[in-house]
Design a protein around this motif. Structure first.
Motif, PDB file in Angstrom:
ATOM      1  N   ARG A 397       0.831  -1.202   0.000  1.00  0.00           N
ATOM      2  CA  ARG A 397       0.000   0.000   0.000  1.00  0.00           C
ATOM      3  C   ARG A 397       0.870   1.258   0.000  1.00  0.00           C
ATOM      4  NH1 ARG A 397      -5.119  -1.313   4.089  1.00  0.00           N
ATOM      5  NH2 ARG A 397      -5.628  -3.339   3.173  1.00  0.00           N
ATOM      6  N   ASN A 398       2.138   1.096  -0.317  1.00  0.00           N
ATOM      7  CA  ASN A 398       3.088   2.196  -0.182  1.00  0.00           C
ATOM      8  C   ASN A 398       3.570   2.756  -1.523  1.00  0.00           C
ATOM      9  OD1 ASN A 398       6.387   2.798   0.890  1.00  0.00           O
ATOM     10  ND2 ASN A 398       4.619   3.776   1.858  1.00  0.00           N
ATOM     11  N   LYS A 405      -3.383   7.710   2.859  1.00  0.00           N
ATOM     12  CA  LYS A 405      -2.950   7.178   4.151  1.00  0.00           C
ATOM     13  C   LYS A 405      -4.043   6.283   4.736  1.00  0.00           C
ATOM     14  CE  LYS A 405      -0.777   8.562   8.495  1.00  0.00           C
ATOM     15  NZ  LYS A 405      -0.322   9.688   9.333  1.00  0.00           N
ATOM     16  N   GLN A 406      -3.652   5.048   5.081  1.00  0.00           N
ATOM     17  CA  GLN A 406      -4.588   4.049   5.581  1.00  0.00           C
ATOM     18  C   GLN A 406      -4.022   3.363   6.818  1.00  0.00           C
ATOM     19  OE1 GLN A 406      -6.186   1.413   2.337  1.00  0.00           O
ATOM     20  NE2 GLN A 406      -4.666   2.497   1.073  1.00  0.00           N
ATOM     21  N   GLY A 407      -4.869   2.951   7.732  1.00  0.00           N
ATOM     22  CA  GLY A 407      -4.517   2.147   8.874  1.00  0.00           C
ATOM     23  C   GLY A 407      -3.541   2.811   9.814  1.00  0.00           C
ATOM     24  N   LYS A 408      -2.972   1.988  10.684  1.00  0.00           N
ATOM     25  CA  LYS A 408      -1.984   2.458  11.644  1.00  0.00           C
ATOM     26  C   LYS A 408      -0.820   1.480  11.681  1.00  0.00           C
ATOM     27  CE  LYS A 408      -4.162   0.358  15.712  1.00  0.00           C
ATOM     28  NZ  LYS A 408      -4.665   0.609  17.089  1.00  0.00           N
ATOM     29  N   GLY A 416       1.759   3.646   5.499  1.00  0.00           N
ATOM     30  CA  GLY A 416       2.923   4.487   5.674  1.00  0.00           C
ATOM     31  C   GLY A 416       2.529   5.945   5.633  1.00  0.00           C
ATOM     32  N   PRO A 417       3.387   6.835   6.132  1.00  0.00           N
ATOM     33  CA  PRO A 417       3.039   8.256   6.180  1.00  0.00           C
ATOM     34  C   PRO A 417       2.929   8.899   4.804  1.00  0.00           C
ATOM     35  CG  PRO A 417       5.338   7.927   6.788  1.00  0.00           C
ATOM     36  CD  PRO A 417       4.726   6.566   6.676  1.00  0.00           C
ATOM     37  N   ASP A 494      -5.522   1.024  -3.835  1.00  0.00           N
ATOM     38  CA  ASP A 494      -4.762   2.257  -3.602  1.00  0.00           C
ATOM     39  C   ASP A 494      -3.364   1.940  -3.070  1.00  0.00           C
ATOM     40  OD1 ASP A 494      -7.079   3.453  -4.353  1.00  0.00           O
ATOM     41  OD2 ASP A 494      -7.690   4.036  -2.318  1.00  0.00           O
ATOM     42  N   GLY A 495      -2.338   2.479  -3.727  1.00  0.00           N
ATOM     43  CA  GLY A 495      -0.959   2.238  -3.309  1.00  0.00           C
ATOM     44  C   GLY A 495      -0.452   0.847  -3.612  1.00  0.00           C
ATOM     45  N   ASN A 496      -1.219   0.089  -4.414  1.00  0.00           N
ATOM     46  CA  ASN A 496      -0.913  -1.314  -4.698  1.00  0.00           C
ATOM     47  C   ASN A 496       0.137  -1.433  -5.809  1.00  0.00           C
ATOM     48  OD1 ASN A 496      -1.661  -3.932  -6.375  1.00  0.00           O
ATOM     49  ND2 ASN A 496      -2.381  -4.259  -4.279  1.00  0.00           N
TER      50      ASN A 496
END
Length: 545
Positions: A397-398, A405-408, A416-417, A494-496
């Motif tokens: 996802r980066n 921005k997703q999750g924690k 990631g930030p 997204d970010g894949n």
């Protein structure tokens, strides 16, 4: 009276001839005497004086003037021819009839002067005097010549390239002054080497190997220009065994790194490895290339973006060895070498080595004390199902495509930030972009687990959609995997990584999810995974070559 005059003329003529002969004899005697003196002088004098004496004698000889014209002496009667009136001869009186003849007066007869050709003074011929008895003869001085080094150079290193399970090519770099090379071999358990061949080329094909045996070779450089000169031998070991072991579950980063080195040693020249970057914990990210590195086309295979899916690393390493082992094998449509000559396959077999280490060995497997400290604060529970990297970021996802921005931060789901915040993401993106910029990248395969499904692409349009569909349907036929059309990702792509391939690089690509059970997959499931996937990459390479 006439007879007396005739006799007188005869006597005078004989005396004149005798006088000339006497002068000739005197000259011959003088010449003979001169030669006698020269010979005598050469025998009596020392060598150096002999030369001087001979030279003087020759100069004397050369100074002799030609003989002068000899005339009768005033005291000797002149030789005249008798007149036609014959002189009276004392004897019985004979009356001859008178005959009046015209009187003929002839000059006095003389011998013509013998004029010898004048001798041109030339330097005397160089004579080497014979050494006197007991004299020491000097040895000839040798002419210095340039020394030529004919000693053959020692072979620096042996290289091996397996050709199936029963052949290997042993090669080395050409050495100085070598006219040929002796190749020796011994199998494991044997004490002595046996001579296999003498070759003039700097390689040797051994066709008589037994699988699952280790062999040791020695190559000796030889120069036979003027005799036989041998350099010290160079030895090397060829391990004719399977390298990648798949009978256990935890195929680790350390094991993979060792296997990559062994594959390079066993298949020199047809596999190449480079480090494209470092993980957050300092582990190497490898790019393993099969085939011609200068090929005009490339195929990229990426595995293990998610840590717990390390069976995909094992699968890719197994594929690499299988393709190398059969690189030269004649198959339907020709050997795989023809394919790999036209399209090089780039493997990133372990894209997340830090996360894999955490999934297999826990947080204690991380090298950095600072990273270990932060990871322990996450209180994530069991690390066996860890998907993220060592900084708690989900690498899939980066990527810089539709990033949000997703999750924690934790074992899974955190983007990631910002896009490309992680070193692993940056390294793989850089390799992908580099192949794309070189206009060689023809397709991308991404391996994940689990589900036994395949993701393709939709709505791509044009040639990209067409080529993606070709790769997608071919892989489904080979694996028997189902379509992933009904699968809904929480990220929405997204970010894949696959989304980045389709939408940014515009290259055909698919994702295969291997296995049917839990993840990490059990070792007992690997045989079925291998059976489904062993031909996927080579067939994709043939599709795009």
């Amino acid at each position: 009276m006439k007879w007396k005059c005739f006799m007188l003329a005869v006597v005078l003529l004989l005396e004149t001839c005798a006088g000339n002969d006497l002068q000739a004899e005197r000259k011959m005697a003088a010449d003979f005497g001169m030669n006698i003196k020269k010979v005598y002088a050469s025998q009596q004098l020392p060598n150096d004086k002999k030369q001087q004496s001979l030279k003087k004698a020759e100069n004397i000889e050369e100074s002799v003037q030609p003989a002068q014209t000899v005339t009768p002496s005033a005291t000797e009667p002149a030789t005249t021819e008798p007149s036609e009136t014959e002189p009276a001869v004392t004897g019985p009186a004979t009356t001859e009839p008178s005959a009046t003849e015209p009187s003929v007066t002839e000059p006095a007869t003389t011998e013509p002067a013998v004029t010898e050709p004048a001798k041109t003074a030339t330097p005397p011929a160089t004579r080497t005097p014979a050494p006197s008895e007991g004299a020491v003869t000097a040895s000839p001085v040798p002419i210095p010549t340039e020394m030529v080094d004919l000693e053959p150079g020692r072979v620096a290193k042996l290289y091996f390239c397996g050709r199936g399970r029963h052949k290997v090519t042993v090669s080395w770099k050409k050495t100085a002054n070598a006219t040929s090379y002796l190749v020796y071999r011994k199998a494991s358990g044997q004490e002595k080497y046996t001579l296999r061949a003498e070759v003039t080329a700097h390689k040797y094909l051994d066709k008589s190997l037994t699988f699952n045996k280790k062999y040791r070779y020695q190559v000796v450089a030889v120069n036979k220009t003027d005799g036989i000169r041998k350099a010290a031998g160079r030895t090397g070991t060829y391990n004719n065994r399977t390298i990648v072991q798949t009978d256990h579950q935890k195929y680790s980063y350390a094991e993979m790194s060792a296997d990559i080195q062994k594959l390079q040693d066993k298949y020199h020249g047809i596999v190449h490895t480079s480090v494209i970057g470092k993980s957050e914990d300092g582990r190497n990210l490898y790019d393993v290339v099969i085939g011609n590195t200068k090929a005009s086309k490339t195929l990229l295979v990426v595995a293990n973006l998610h840590a717990r899916e390390y069976m995909t690393s094992e699968l890719c390493m197994d594929q690499i060895e299988y393709y190398l082992e059969n690189y030269y094998t004649a198959r339907e449509g020709g050997s795989w070498k023809k394919t790999f000559d036209k399209i090089a396959v780039h493997y990133v077999p372990m894209a997340n080595p830090d996360g894999t280490t955490i999934s297999q060995f826990g947080i204690k497997g991380i090298r950095s004390a600072a990273l270990r400290k932060r990871l322990r604060k996450l209180k994530s529970g069991s690390t066996t199902i860890w998907k993220a990297n060592a900084r708690g970021v989900d690498l899939n996802r980066n990527y810089p495509v539709r990033f949000r921005k997703q999750g924690k931060r934790g074992p899974m789901g955190y983007s990631g930030p910002k896009a490309c915040s992680e070193s692993e993401t940056r390294a793989i993106k850089k390799l992908t972009d580099q192949l794309r910029s070189q206009k060689t990248l023809r397709g991308v395969i991404s391996y994940h687990a689990m589900g036994s499904i395949i993701f393709g692409g939709s709505g791509l349009g044009g040639t990209l959609q067409k080529n993606t569909d070709r790769l997608y349907y071919q892989s489904r036929r080979l694996t028997g995997y189902a379509s992933a059309a009904g699968y809904h990702s929480s990220s929405g792509g997204d970010g894949n990584f696959l989304t980045y391939i389709h939408e940014v690089t515009k290259v055909p690509g698919i994702t295969l999810e291997v296995g049917r059970y839990t993840c990490p997959g059990p070792a007992r499931e690997y045989p079925s995974v291998w059976k489904c996937n062993k031909m996927v990459v080579i067939q994709a390479a043939k599709l795009f070559r």
